[in-house]
Write an enzyme that holds these catalytic residues in place. Structure first.
Site, mmCIF file in Angstrom:
data_model
loop_
_atom_site.group_PDB
_atom_site.id
_atom_site.type_symbol
_atom_site.label_atom_id
_atom_site.label_comp_id
_atom_site.label_asym_id
_atom_site.label_seq_id
_atom_site.Cartn_x
_atom_site.Cartn_y
_atom_site.Cartn_z
ATOM 1 N N PRO A 227 46.010 -35.079 -1.579
ATOM 2 C CA PRO A 227 45.617 -35.794 -2.799
ATOM 3 C C PRO A 227 46.134 -35.199 -4.097
ATOM 4 C CG PRO A 227 43.762 -34.549 -1.896
ATOM 5 C CD PRO A 227 44.893 -34.350 -0.945
ATOM 6 N N ASP A 250 56.567 -41.460 -4.206
ATOM 7 C CA ASP A 250 55.770 -42.499 -4.862
ATOM 8 C C ASP A 250 54.839 -41.871 -5.893
ATOM 9 O OD1 ASP A 250 53.170 -42.179 -3.858
ATOM 10 O OD2 ASP A 250 53.592 -43.414 -2.105
ATOM 11 N N LYS A 272 54.664 -46.538 -7.102
ATOM 12 C CA LYS A 272 53.842 -47.739 -7.230
ATOM 13 C C LYS A 272 52.561 -47.349 -7.917
ATOM 14 C CE LYS A 272 54.736 -49.128 -2.663
ATOM 15 N NZ LYS A 272 54.028 -49.334 -1.463
ATOM 16 N N GLY A 303 51.147 -39.932 -0.801
ATOM 17 C CA GLY A 303 49.886 -39.298 -1.184
ATOM 18 C C GLY A 303 48.931 -39.330 -0.002
ATOM 19 N N GLY A 304 48.098 -38.305 0.119
ATOM 20 C CA GLY A 304 47.096 -38.288 1.193
ATOM 21 C C GLY A 304 47.738 -38.247 2.553
ATOM 22 N N ASP A 305 47.291 -39.148 3.434
ATOM 23 C CA ASP A 305 47.829 -39.245 4.793
ATOM 24 C C ASP A 305 48.595 -40.564 4.931
ATOM 25 O OD1 ASP A 305 47.544 -38.257 7.783
ATOM 26 O OD2 ASP A 305 47.307 -40.441 7.758
ATOM 27 N N MET A 387 40.930 -47.344 -3.624
ATOM 28 C CA MET A 387 41.440 -48.418 -4.486
ATOM 29 C C MET A 387 40.312 -49.371 -4.902
ATOM 30 S SD MET A 387 44.835 -49.132 -2.201
ATOM 31 C CE MET A 387 43.994 -48.863 -0.665
HETATM 32 C C1 SAM Z 1 47.431 -46.506 -1.558
HETATM 33 S S1 SAM Z 1 46.010 -45.521 -1.347
HETATM 34 C C2 SAM Z 1 46.701 -44.144 -0.557
HETATM 35 C C3 SAM Z 1 45.714 -43.323 0.167
HETATM 36 C C4 SAM Z 1 46.343 -42.152 0.850
HETATM 37 N N1 SAM Z 1 47.205 -42.569 1.909
HETATM 38 C C5 SAM Z 1 45.317 -41.151 1.364
HETATM 39 O O1 SAM Z 1 45.226 -40.936 2.580
HETATM 40 O O2 SAM Z 1 44.606 -40.583 0.528
HETATM 41 C C6 SAM Z 1 45.754 -44.956 -2.974
HETATM 42 C C7 SAM Z 1 44.294 -44.671 -3.267
HETATM 43 O O3 SAM Z 1 43.914 -43.424 -2.705
HETATM 44 C C8 SAM Z 1 42.921 -42.842 -3.525
HETATM 45 N N2 SAM Z 1 43.417 -41.555 -4.028
HETATM 46 C C9 SAM Z 1 44.622 -41.014 -3.820
HETATM 47 N N3 SAM Z 1 44.704 -39.790 -4.406
HETATM 48 C C10 SAM Z 1 43.512 -39.579 -4.988
HETATM 49 C C11 SAM Z 1 42.971 -38.501 -5.739
HETATM 50 N N4 SAM Z 1 43.669 -37.402 -6.005
HETATM 51 N N5 SAM Z 1 41.692 -38.605 -6.176
HETATM 52 C C12 SAM Z 1 40.968 -39.708 -5.909
HETATM 53 N N6 SAM Z 1 41.426 -40.752 -5.201
HETATM 54 C C13 SAM Z 1 42.681 -40.687 -4.742
HETATM 55 C C14 SAM Z 1 42.672 -43.806 -4.672
HETATM 56 O O4 SAM Z 1 41.631 -44.684 -4.292
HETATM 57 C C15 SAM Z 1 43.982 -44.530 -4.723
HETATM 58 O O5 SAM Z 1 43.852 -45.793 -5.345
#
Ligand code: SAM
Length: 471
Positions: A227, A250, A272, A303-305, A387
């Site tokens: 994150p 991204d 995006k 971002g994230g997984d 989101m």
């Molecule tokens: C397209 S999704 C991607 C999620 C990502 N694949 C994951 O596993 O965290 C994007 C959403 O993840 C959440 N997100 C990603 N990074 C974040 C962060 N640092 N703090 C809070 N929410 C986060 C938010 O809800 C954001 O709108």
């Protein structure tokens, strides 16, 4: 360099340790890994660990005083007798006279060689020396390298050795180097490190056949980077970022993480943000295919997984359908990073027996996500909404209409794990107002459920709430 590092072949040789205490035991444990005979000369009862090594036959203990002739014909001599300077000086002098390399524990002045700190992934061995000036620093560096080298690195070296002559026959020198780089940084290495040698073998042979046929297939890695906090990167993600030719980035990827990408990799921003797609998904997929077909190592940072609301599934399917090798590197999803950063346990024996991750993207005619509200409104269950900032009012309304208590604790986490993280404790009934009043504009998660009580309490203790509950 006052000491020159070499790796000494010990097979069939004989090594001598003088002393029977804890120092001798430590050296014996180390030397017993070398394929050599290890003799220990000690004139007093030996340390239990040394005795245990003797009982297994790893070393031979001679219970008698040291004589100068003991050093004759040895590959190496170690002086390890504690508190006996006279004996240590005699050992050093005898070894020097017989031209046998000698190390005396903690006495560089009596030693002709020093023992390095060792990271052992046999047959791959890393030796670290500080010329005797900073052994603790050498040990701390060893600990870092220990953490960097996967436990099965030795298996990887043995696996590669098994193919060395085949590859040497099949490829010219230049192509050979690129081939081995691909082996050690790509799916073959990943498969061996995961313990799946049959898969590694078939990937290696397939690639070798393709190379011989003049093909240079690339690779796409879909890499989850967590994150935002770079300390949450996995070793595997870091390796992928540092060996990439092309990197697709991204907008959720933080600048600190981008710092870790190999400097001369080609970077393409495909960022995006909610509602603003700078590059259509089809174009992103086409880019990955084109670069991989040109033989490049393509890393798609996510971002994230990649497999949680990350479109990793559809990208993987597309790449496989195009015949491009693809690998997925998992990352810490925002829910896990934000939960840890704010003290929200996603499950808790007393408060939540399960957790559900949902997307807040509006799907129905009233601007609400299309979700199973009955299931999500069960008490004792944590809901994490990705989101969901724009649809927070609709989400709260639907959950309460389905029976979830308006007093249910909630936390909104914006920019979680980053320096600008904001934690907004609230309740389900006040969720919409909290989000609106705080003007949440960065990536944010909504945590809904009894487990949020712990975080709310923590936040209240750490600092009094600011206006609109922002902390
Ligand atoms: C397209 S999704 C991607 C999620 C990502 N694949 C994951 O596993 O965290 C994007 C959403 O993840 C959440 N997100 C990603 N990074 C974040 C962060 N640092 N703090 C809070 N929410 C986060 C938010 O809800 C954001 O709108």
């Amino acid at each position: 360099m006052e000491q020159f590092p070499i790796f000494l072949t010990t097979t069939g040789g004989s090594l001598l340790i003088v002393g029977g205490g804890v120092n001798a035991a430590r050296k014996a444990r180390l030397l017993s890994k070398a394929s050599a005979r290890v003799d220990v000369v000690a004139d007093a009862p030996v340390h239990p660990e040394l005795q245990a090594l003797a009982d297994t036959g790893a070393v031979t203990v001679h219970a008698r005083p040291f004589t100068d002739e003991d050093v004759d014909g040895r590959l190496l001599v170690i002086g390890a007798a504690e508190d006996d300077d006279a004996l240590l000086s005699r050992v050093a002098a005898a070894a020097r006279a017989a031209r046998v390399p000698v190390n005396v524990v903690d006495r560089p002045d009596l030693s002709s060689f020093l023992m390095p700190a060792i990271v052992d992934r046999d047959p791959l061995v890393v030796a670290i020396g500080s010329g005797g000036s900073a052994p603790v620093l050498a040990r701390s560096i060893r600990a870092k390298i220990e953490a960097l080298l996967p436990a099965r690195t030795g298996a990887l070296a043995r696996f590669a050795d098994g193919f060395r002559s085949t590859v040497a026959r099949a490829l010219p020198a230049d192509a050979r180097r690129r081939f081995w780089e691909w082996v050690f940084d790509g799916p073959v290495s990943s498969a061996v490190l995961a313990g799946d040698e049959p898969r590694a073998r078939s990937a290696l042979i397939d690639r070798l056949n393709r190379n011989q046929a003049g093909e240079t297939p690339g690779l796409v890695q879909l890499v989850g980077v967590g994150p935002g906090d770079p300390d949450l990167l996995t070793f595997k993600a870091l390796r992928a970022m540092q060996t990439a030719d092309v990197v697709l980035v991204d907008s959720l990827v933080s600048p600190e993480i981008l710092e870790c990408v190999r400097r001369d990799a080609l970077r393409i921003d495909v960022g995006k943000r909610s509602g603003r797609h700078t590059m259509p998904q089809a174009d992103i997929q086409a880019l990955m295919v084109d670069h991989a077909r040109a033989g490049k190592r393509v890393v798609r940072l996510k971002g994230g997984d990649p497999f949680l609301f990350g479109r990793g599934g559809e990208e993987r399917e597309h790449l496989l359908a195009a015949g491009v090798p693809v690998e997925v590197v998992p990352g810490v999803s925002a829910a896990f990073g934000c939960a840890a950063a704010t003290g929200i346990p996603l499950t808790h024996r007393d408060h939540a027996q399960g957790a559900t991750f949902v997307t807040g993207h509006a799907r129905d005619a009233e601007g609400a996500p299309d979700l199973d509200w009955e299931a999500l409104s069960r008490p004792g269950h944590t809901v994490v909404v990705y989101m969901g900032v724009a649809t927070a009012p609709a989400i709260a309304r639907r959950l309460m209409a389905a029976g979830r208590n308006p007093a249910t604790p909630c936390v909104v986490v914006e920019n979680g794990t980053r320096p600008d993280q904001r934690t907004l404790p609230t309740t389900l009934g006040a969720l919409a107002d909290t989000v609106a009043a705080a003007g949440v504009s960065g990536p944010a998660l909504l945590f809904i459920g009894e487990v949020c009580q712990a975080a709310v309490a923590d936040v209240a203790v750490q600092a009094p709430p600011l206006a609109a509950g922002a902390v």
